[in-house]
Every structure is written in C-alpha cells, then in structure tokens.
Design a protein around this motif. Structure first.
Motif, mmCIF file in Angstrom:
data_model
loop_
_atom_site.group_PDB
_atom_site.id
_atom_site.type_symbol
_atom_site.label_atom_id
_atom_site.label_comp_id
_atom_site.label_asym_id
_atom_site.label_seq_id
_atom_site.Cartn_x
_atom_site.Cartn_y
_atom_site.Cartn_z
ATOM 1 N N UNK A 151 0.825 -1.213 0.000
ATOM 2 C CA UNK A 151 0.000 0.000 0.000
ATOM 3 C C UNK A 151 0.856 1.258 0.000
ATOM 4 N N UNK A 152 1.858 1.319 0.892
ATOM 5 C CA UNK A 152 2.650 2.555 0.947
ATOM 6 C C UNK A 152 3.570 2.694 -0.271
ATOM 7 N N UNK A 153 3.949 1.571 -0.890
ATOM 8 C CA UNK A 153 4.763 1.665 -2.110
ATOM 9 C C UNK A 153 3.956 2.349 -3.221
ATOM 10 N N UNK A 154 2.698 1.920 -3.380
ATOM 11 C CA UNK A 154 1.847 2.545 -4.399
ATOM 12 C C UNK A 154 1.544 3.993 -4.039
ATOM 13 N N UNK A 155 1.375 4.273 -2.739
ATOM 14 C CA UNK A 155 1.165 5.664 -2.298
ATOM 15 C C UNK A 155 2.337 6.544 -2.733
ATOM 16 N N UNK A 156 3.555 6.081 -2.490
ATOM 17 C CA UNK A 156 4.739 6.870 -2.849
ATOM 18 C C UNK A 156 4.839 7.040 -4.362
ATOM 19 N N UNK A 157 4.492 5.997 -5.100
ATOM 20 C CA UNK A 157 4.557 6.067 -6.556
ATOM 21 C C UNK A 157 3.520 7.045 -7.105
ATOM 22 N N UNK A 158 2.348 7.068 -6.476
ATOM 23 C CA UNK A 158 1.263 7.907 -6.984
ATOM 24 C C UNK A 158 1.388 9.370 -6.565
ATOM 25 N N UNK A 159 1.944 9.625 -5.389
ATOM 26 C CA UNK A 159 2.047 11.004 -4.908
ATOM 27 C C UNK A 159 3.250 11.745 -5.481
ATOM 28 N N UNK A 160 4.257 11.003 -5.950
ATOM 29 C CA UNK A 160 5.448 11.612 -6.576
ATOM 30 C C UNK A 160 6.094 12.663 -5.667
#
Length: 486
Positions: A181-190
């Motif tokens: 979840x946090x990996x995708x969060x970091x990828x999406x928030x840039x």
C-alpha cells in the motif's frame, strides 16, 4: 526523520487501498465511531543517512538475536545428544535448568525447537552412531525455512540511536500496508524523485529480482528456501505445493489478507499454493500425517500437507490437543514430516519477550551493541526492582496487551488483558515513544523494520495518538514514509 502533517490526499484513496488488499481499514471503536487505520495526508520523511543507520541497527540486532538463540538452546538439557538419548522417556527440563521451561514452553516441544534451530548445522545435530537400545532414530540435518520477521524499534531521527522494543519473529502483520500500500502511495504522490523513494524492498526480496541468468542472488526468499528444502528432502517435487493458513476467528480480515499477500508472493515466485483456514488442518491417524481437510470429519480422504505457512502463534498450537501429534510428525527421521513456516524456534527463541533479558545479559556490557538495546530483566529479578521507570510486558503477548508503563514509580498507562495470566513478565527500561504534533493531537510512532531471510528489507510506521498511544495497539494508525522528499 520529520513528520509532514499536510501531505497530498489522493482522490479515491480508500478504494485504491482496498483494491490493493487493505480491506481492514475501518475499525469500530467502543463508542461506535469509525477509525481509519491508514492515514492519508501525513507521512514521515527520512534522510539517506537515517535509513543507513536503521539498516545497520537491524543487521546488528539480528546477529545478536542469533547469538541469544544459541545461548537459550544451550541452556536446555536436550540440546546435548547424550541427554536426548538417556532422557527419552523422562523429564530433564525444569525452570531452574532450562530456559525454554522457564518461559513456559512444554518439554515435549524442546527437541524440535532445537532441531529446527540447528537445521543444516551437521556438526551440531548430525550423528550416525547407534542409539541406546535402538529407541531413538538417527537424526540428520534438515532445513527449516524462515521467511520474514519484524523488529519494532524506538527511533527519533538523526542524533538518536535505534533501540529494540521487541522482535515479532513468527506472526508479524502490517505486511500488506508496508510492502504494497505505501509503495503505491509513494509512486502515486510523486513526493520524491529519489531512486530509493522509500525504504521498501520487501516484495522484491520475497519474490526475487528479474534477472537474465540463474544467479541465486536474484532468486528471492521463496525460491531460495524451497531450493534448500529440496536439497534436504529430495523426494519433494521441484515445485511443492505450499499451503497458507490463517485463523478465521480474527474477523477484521487482517490475518487473512496478510496471509493472502504472502501466498501471492509465493505464487508469483512460481509455486502452487492454496489458502486454507487453521480449522482445516487435521490429523490423519491411519496415515500418521498432517492433512488438509476440505470437509469436516473427512481426514481419510484429505490431502497430505508437505509444506505450510501458518499465521498462528506456536505458543497456542503447542498447548492445544493436536500439538503433540504435529511435533511428533515434524520429528520424522525420514524427513517426510510436514515443514512449517515459520518454524517453531521463531516463537520459542525469538518471538517472545523473554528474548529481551537474554540480549541484555549477553550484550549489556558491550557499548557497540548495547546501544541498540534497553536494559531488560525478568520481573521477579532483583535487578528489575532497581528500575523506577519501565515497561512491564508479558512474555507471551500481542498488540500491547497487558503492557504497563511506569514512570518514576507511578503507573502512567495500563492495558489489562488476558495476556500474562501465566505470571511470566519482563521489565524493560522505559523509553517513551517520540512525540510529534499532528492534526489528530500528539502522535507517537513506532518503527517496524522488516526482515526477509534475516536481512533488512523495509520500514512500516504505526503510531498511536495521545497518552494511550505510548503503547502501540490495534487502534493505532499506519502512516507511510519517504526517503528524501522534496
């Protein structure tokens, strides 16, 4: 290490997280209000130097835990080959002579705890000479895979030193949110253009890295551990089926999804898998084997289990009716018994609070290693009485249950539960969690440093709110992190 209280809020983040496996986000509190486990908006940011410091601490602590495990095993009379023979039908372990007995582990489990700890160490375990009266089978090294674990650490950023609070070595959760979840969060928030983005190689270490060749370094935990297992048990198929079991009485779905995620990583690594409930693990009396029972009462037609991962505490299993049969099966000298992941030593030697006083006893006088520890003692010891500020923890406890915080002789927080009913407690010098101000009030983070195959693999942060947040419970929040946010 800084907490950013006003980070970006992704449109539709709840549905995004749900689709990625965070199906247990909403928690109903006793007053009926709903609490979001995932915190969208705030996040923690670290420097490269801080992450390097954390990685060094995790590697050092893991090596210390291995030494502590060796010490605990050597305190058990059954670690000695001659004693294993002569004490086959007698009891030789008691709290005065055996550390495992001291922390309440049934004696019938000790040999398999020791064997799985020593697996692969031929000099320690293997023997080929005849046993007394032919009563005991010849034991040879096997292989007991250990996939993952999590250190819970106190840390307050550069200028402070990470300190071990406890080691969740057998049944750690919060894996889905940390790895996915946090990996995708970091990828999406840039939020960062840094190539690290965050400290998080959990998934790759489980599954393996894409590679052109057959370099074992790229295999990942599942491939590497099953390969080593097949070297010890060549009768296993090249890709043995791995069962994944969870406890259905945990109704939030957290256990199920954490197990399902691990199962997905094993499947991605190329192995056949099946998700089952703990209640579907049975014992085939006629076949003398552990089986998967698809229908209640149909053990005869059930499927044998060769390899299984279970998210279920060993300290519960070895006190249940089926425990003795499972441990006897595990001891099969022909190596046809079921292989359990995580093996029993992860709970008996590493995953209980009895590890903490052992670590302090072994390394408390070593300035290079004791800096990662807090002074810890068994609650009944005279040294424990000298502490005026401490955390009192049950040896066998979870989610902050029955943890008491005492400061300058006064109780500042108590969390009574059924844990600790056996009277086994340790005390650890009080080191209050760091405090940060957020929209929710004062928050207190605990850093969960993940290990895959004993190597540092990533970070997940949970935080409690207010005074009650000084003990991390299941009502805490998960907050993502970055490295080098701009």
């Amino acid at each position: 290490m800084r907490r950013i209280p006003h980070g970006p809020v992704r449109p539709g983040w709840q549905l995004t997280n749900f689709s990625l496996g965070l199906t247990y986000n909403d928690t109903e509190l006793p007053d009926g209000t709903m609490l979001s486990y995932w915190q969208e908006g705030p996040y923690y940011d670290f420097t490269e130097r801080e992450i390097t410091e954390l990685e060094t601490a995790v590697s050092t602590l893991r090596a210390m835990c291995v030494e502590a495990g060796d010490w605990m095993v050597q305190q058990c009379p059954r670690h000695d080959r001659e004693t294993r023979r002569t004490a086959y039908f007698t009891s030789v372990c008691n709290p005065n002579t055996c550390y495992l007995a001291k922390i309440g582990i049934p004696e019938y489990t000790h040999e398999q705890i020791i064997r799985t700890w020593y697996d692969g160490d031929a000099d320690t375990w293997q023997h080929t000479d005849k046993d007394l009266d032919g009563r005991l089978p010849v034991q040879t090294p096997d292989y007991s895979p250990s996939i993952y674990g999590r250190f819970d650490l106190w840390y307050n950023g550069e200028g402070s030193t990470p300190r071990l609070l406890e080691y969740n070595a057998q049944t750690p959760t919060s894996l889905v949110e940390a790895a996915v979840i946090q990996w995708h969060w970091a990828d999406q928030t840039k939020l960062t253009s840094h190539p690290w983005m965050q400290w998080n190689s959990i998934h790759d270490r489980l599954v393996g890295w894409p590679a052109d060749g057959e370099d074992p370094a790229d295999e990942g935990a599942w491939k590497r551990n099953i390969r080593k297992l097949r070297e010890a048990r060549p009768w296993l198929p090249e890709k043995p089926k791995i069962f994944f079991a969870y406890e259905t009485s945990e109704t939030s779905g957290e256990d199920r999804m954490n197990v399902a995620y691990l199962m997905a990583t094993a499947e991605e690594a190329g192995f056949p898998v099946e998700l089952i409930a703990m209640s579907q693990i049975g014992w085939d009396v006629a076949g003398d084997r552990v089986v998967f029972v698809r229908k209640p009462g149909d053990e005869v037609n059930a499927e044998p289990i060769d390899v299984i991962f279970m998210l279920y505490p060993w300290e519960w299993l070895w006190n249940e009716e089926g425990g003795k049969a499972f441990f006897r099966n595990m001891a099969d000298p022909g190596k046809r018994g079921t292989v359990w992941i995580e093996p029993p030593y992860t709970a008996a030697l590493l995953g209980n609070k009895g590890l903490l006083p052992v670590l302090w006893n072994l390394f408390g006088d070593d300035p290079e290693r004791s800096k990662y520890l807090l002074p810890s003692y068994f609650a009944e010891s005279t040294k424990a009485a000298s502490l005026y500020s401490y955390a009192k923890k049950p040896v066998w406890g979870r989610e902050g249950g029955s943890v008491t915080l005492v400061k300058n002789g006064d109780v500042i927080l108590d969390n009574p539960t059924s844990y600790g009913a056996d009277g086994l407690f340790v005390v650890q010098e009080l080191c209050e969690l760091p405090s940060f101000e957020g929209l929710e009030g004062t928050v207190h983070p605990v850093l969960g440093a993940w290990l895959v195959e004993g190597e540092p693999a990533g970070l997940g942060i949970r935080e409690g709110v207010g005074k009650d947040g000084l003990v991390t419970r299941n009502t805490g929040h998960f907050v993502p992190h970055t490295v080098g946010a701009e």
